[in-house]
Scaffold this active site. Structure first.
Site, PDB file in Angstrom:
ATOM      1  N   LYS A 174       0.836  -1.201   0.000  1.00 54.92           N
ATOM      2  CA  LYS A 174       0.000   0.000   0.000  1.00 54.92           C
ATOM      3  C   LYS A 174       0.874   1.257   0.000  1.00 54.92           C
ATOM      4  O   LYS A 174       1.949   1.277   0.570  1.00 54.92           O
ATOM      5  CB  LYS A 174      -0.893   0.017   1.246  1.00 54.92           C
ATOM      6  CG  LYS A 174      -1.842  -1.171   1.320  1.00 54.92           C
ATOM      7  CD  LYS A 174      -2.516  -1.268   2.680  1.00 54.92           C
ATOM      8  CE  LYS A 174      -1.543  -1.575   3.781  1.00 54.92           C
ATOM      9  NZ  LYS A 174      -2.203  -1.873   5.081  1.00 54.92           N
ATOM     10  N   THR A 207      -7.039   9.292   9.142  1.00 51.54           N
ATOM     11  CA  THR A 207      -6.649   8.051   8.449  1.00 51.54           C
ATOM     12  C   THR A 207      -6.463   6.895   9.436  1.00 51.54           C
ATOM     13  O   THR A 207      -5.779   5.922   9.128  1.00 51.54           O
ATOM     14  CB  THR A 207      -5.339   8.248   7.656  1.00 51.54           C
ATOM     15  OG1 THR A 207      -4.347   8.750   8.565  1.00 51.54           O
ATOM     16  CG2 THR A 207      -5.510   9.188   6.487  1.00 51.54           C
ATOM     17  N   GLY A 209      -7.096   3.606  10.939  1.00 48.18           N
ATOM     18  CA  GLY A 209      -7.812   2.399  10.516  1.00 48.18           C
ATOM     19  C   GLY A 209      -7.904   2.201   9.013  1.00 48.18           C
ATOM     20  O   GLY A 209      -8.628   1.310   8.549  1.00 48.18           O
ATOM     21  N   THR A 210      -7.151   2.977   8.222  1.00 47.59           N
ATOM     22  CA  THR A 210      -7.246   2.807   6.759  1.00 47.59           C
ATOM     23  C   THR A 210      -6.810   1.402   6.331  1.00 47.59           C
ATOM     24  O   THR A 210      -7.454   0.774   5.492  1.00 47.59           O
ATOM     25  CB  THR A 210      -6.383   3.843   5.991  1.00 47.59           C
ATOM     26  OG1 THR A 210      -5.060   3.831   6.545  1.00 47.59           O
ATOM     27  CG2 THR A 210      -6.961   5.234   6.069  1.00 47.59           C
ATOM     28  N   GLY A 211      -5.709   0.926   6.921  1.00 50.93           N
ATOM     29  CA  GLY A 211      -5.186  -0.391   6.527  1.00 50.93           C
ATOM     30  C   GLY A 211      -6.138  -1.508   6.909  1.00 50.93           C
ATOM     31  O   GLY A 211      -6.375  -2.443   6.130  1.00 50.93           O
ATOM     32  N   CYS A 212      -6.713  -1.414   8.107  1.00 53.31           N
ATOM     33  CA  CYS A 212      -7.669  -2.437   8.578  1.00 53.31           C
ATOM     34  C   CYS A 212      -8.878  -2.471   7.649  1.00 53.31           C
ATOM     35  O   CYS A 212      -9.327  -3.535   7.210  1.00 53.31           O
ATOM     36  CB  CYS A 212      -8.151  -2.121   9.996  1.00 53.31           C
ATOM     37  SG  CYS A 212      -6.824  -1.937  11.195  1.00 53.31           S
TER      38      CYS A 212
HETATM   39  N1  LIG Z   1      -4.419  10.309   2.397  1.00 49.87           N
HETATM   40  C1  LIG Z   1      -4.879   9.319   1.652  1.00 49.87           C
HETATM   41  N2  LIG Z   1      -5.680   9.547   0.587  1.00 49.87           N
HETATM   42  C2  LIG Z   1      -6.159   8.540  -0.180  1.00 49.87           C
HETATM   43  N3  LIG Z   1      -5.879   7.245   0.066  1.00 49.87           N
HETATM   44  C3  LIG Z   1      -5.080   6.937   1.095  1.00 49.87           C
HETATM   45  C4  LIG Z   1      -4.545   7.941   1.955  1.00 49.87           C
HETATM   46  N4  LIG Z   1      -3.805   7.325   2.924  1.00 49.87           N
HETATM   47  C5  LIG Z   1      -3.884   6.009   2.693  1.00 49.87           C
HETATM   48  N5  LIG Z   1      -4.642   5.760   1.584  1.00 49.87           N
HETATM   49  C6  LIG Z   1      -4.996   4.444   1.046  1.00 49.87           C
HETATM   50  O1  LIG Z   1      -5.527   3.694   2.138  1.00 49.87           O
HETATM   51  C7  LIG Z   1      -5.124   2.328   2.072  1.00 49.87           C
HETATM   52  C8  LIG Z   1      -4.332   1.980   3.334  1.00 49.87           C
HETATM   53  O2  LIG Z   1      -3.005   2.428   3.143  1.00 49.87           O
HETATM   54  P1  LIG Z   1      -1.938   2.779   4.252  1.00 49.87           P
HETATM   55  O3  LIG Z   1      -2.340   4.053   4.932  1.00 49.87           O
HETATM   56  O4  LIG Z   1      -0.617   2.755   3.558  1.00 49.87           O
HETATM   57  O5  LIG Z   1      -2.080   1.549   5.243  1.00 49.87           O
HETATM   58  P2  LIG Z   1      -1.849   1.426   6.811  1.00 49.87           P
HETATM   59  O6  LIG Z   1      -3.084   1.954   7.488  1.00 49.87           O
HETATM   60  O7  LIG Z   1      -1.646  -0.035   7.000  1.00 49.87           O
HETATM   61  O8  LIG Z   1      -0.627   2.238   7.152  1.00 49.87           O
HETATM   62  C9  LIG Z   1      -4.334   2.201   0.760  1.00 49.87           C
HETATM   63  O9  LIG Z   1      -5.224   1.812  -0.277  1.00 49.87           O
HETATM   64  C10 LIG Z   1      -3.813   3.614   0.545  1.00 49.87           C
HETATM   65  O10 LIG Z   1      -3.505   3.873  -0.808  1.00 49.87           O
HETATM   66  C1  LIG Z   2      -6.414  -2.934  17.370  1.00 49.46           C
HETATM   67  C2  LIG Z   2      -5.718  -2.239  16.257  1.00 49.46           C
HETATM   68  N1  LIG Z   2      -5.420  -2.922  15.129  1.00 49.46           N
HETATM   69  C3  LIG Z   2      -4.796  -2.294  14.108  1.00 49.46           C
HETATM   70  C4  LIG Z   2      -4.455  -0.967  14.183  1.00 49.46           C
HETATM   71  C5  LIG Z   2      -3.715  -0.301  13.040  1.00 49.46           C
HETATM   72  O1  LIG Z   2      -4.440   0.711  12.476  1.00 49.46           O
HETATM   73  P1  LIG Z   2      -4.164   1.262  11.001  1.00 49.46           P
HETATM   74  O2  LIG Z   2      -5.103   0.544  10.102  1.00 49.46           O
HETATM   75  O3  LIG Z   2      -4.458   2.712  11.069  1.00 49.46           O
HETATM   76  O4  LIG Z   2      -2.737   0.975  10.650  1.00 49.46           O
HETATM   77  C6  LIG Z   2      -4.778  -0.273  15.370  1.00 49.46           C
HETATM   78  N2  LIG Z   2      -4.465   1.038  15.519  1.00 49.46           N
HETATM   79  N3  LIG Z   2      -5.404  -0.936  16.391  1.00 49.46           N
END
Ligand SMILES: Nc1ncnc2c1ncn2[C@@H]1O[C@H](COP(=O)(O)OP(=O)(O)O)[C@@H](O)[C@H]1O
Ligand SMILES: Cc1ncc(COP(=O)(O)O)c(N)n1
Length: 269
Positions: A174, A207, A209-212
């Site tokens: 990602k 942002t 919880g975006t990854g979850c």
């Molecule tokens: N500011 C943003 N605007 C649009 N999409 C985003 C943004 N930040 C993250 N994403 C998207 O959200 C998803 C989660 O990405 P990321 O933030 O890298 O994961 P994580 O939460 O695990 O760190 C991916 O599809 C990424 O491209």
């Molecule tokens: C219980 C739990 N699981 C996962 C995440 C990661 O969050 P994110 O999706 O923002 O990286 C979090 N903050 N808490």
């Protein structure tokens, strides 16, 4: 048949990430959600105030209870916290023959709190990743798993190739953490094709919880029988809507809007 998905992850009391984000996402995508909780966190939009991991027996029994009565068509893992929990989860995936396994290698919360012990990284690589259909690391997680720095697109492709060697069937690295401030671009690789999934980068601090949410949306689509790449495309669209239509909840990194995809992209039925 009603599609059913299982999340094996940590609880976020603030409701934006972890189990709560996963179940909300399953529900929004019309999939029945189930959960096995690996740890409770005391958490809000400002950060993680406490981590209380479950015992191995607690995780084992939750998985047995689900498997004995309900059959998930897809499962995802999130925060697993320690090596012995990863081993328990990997054993159960094998025992019950669960397929469509999405592994989100959650390591560190956005505020910096550790959600995976350092010594558990090796177990993740050797025991769980080989059982996965797709893994969804962000750039820092892909760097830890491969031991390489990821700056350019060529670096990201090389990291994707290295991750496939660990035994997952495909990977999405990602791009949320990339320095590009116009687009958030994810890279998919399944051993044959590299596919770049592009989305406009939204300037926001909401942002959490975006990854979850992204990996839960992939899991929901797999539960419906979609192929991996289509599932990822829908997940990208789901997370784009959830970031774009922000809620502005809490005083720190707020959660994403889990109902935005249905409301603004699909139109509520
Ligand atoms: N500011 C943003 N605007 C649009 N999409 C985003 C943004 N930040 C993250 N994403 C998207 O959200 C998803 C989660 O990405 P990321 O933030 O890298 O994961 P994580 O939460 O695990 O760190 C991916 O599809 C990424 O491209
Ligand atoms: C219980 C739990 N699981 C996962 C995440 C990661 O969050 P994110 O999706 O923002 O990286 C979090 N903050 N808490």
């Amino acid at each position: 048949m009603i599609p059913k998905a299982l999340t094996i992850a940590g609880s976020d009391s603030g409701g934006g990430a972890g189990i709560q984000a996963d179940l909300k996402t399953f529900q929004e995508l019309n999939v029945f959600g189930m959960s096995a909780i690996t740890a409770l966190t005391a958490q809000n939009t400002r950060g993680v105030q406490g981590v209380f991991p479950a015992s191995n027996e607690c995780v084992r029994q939750q998985l047995d209870s689900i498997a004995e009565d309900l059959k998930p068509q897809a499962i995802k893992t999130g925060m697993l916290y320690r090596s012995s929990i990863i081993q328990t989860v990997a054993e159960k995936i094998k025992t019950y023959g669960w397929s469509n396994v999405v592994v989100d290698p959650v390591m560190i919360a956005k505020g910096g709190a550790s959600l995976l012990q350092k010594e558990a990284i090796e177990t993740l690589k050797t025991n769980l990743i080989p059982l996965s259909t797709v893994i969804t690391p962000n750039i820092p997680e892909a760097e830890v798993l491969t031991g390489m720095k990821i700056k350019s697109n060529a670096d990201r492709k090389q990291a994707a190739e290295m991750l496939l060697v660990l035994g997952c069937r495909s990977v999405v690295i990602k791009g949320g953490h990339h320095e590009d401030n116009l687009e958030a671009i994810d890279l998919f690789f399944d051993g044959n094709d590299f596919v770049w999934l592009r989305g406009q980068r939204i300037q926001t601090r909401n942002t959490h919880g975006t990854g979850c949410t992204f990996s839960a949306a992939i899991t929901a689509e797999l539960a419906k029988g979609e192929n991996v790449l289509n599932a990822i495309r829908t997940a990208k669209s789901f997370i784009q809507a959830a970031i774009e239509h922000e809620l502005n909840i809490g005083s720190g990194h707020g959660p994403t809007n889990h109902w935005a995809f249905q409301t603004y992209r699909m139109g509520r039925p």
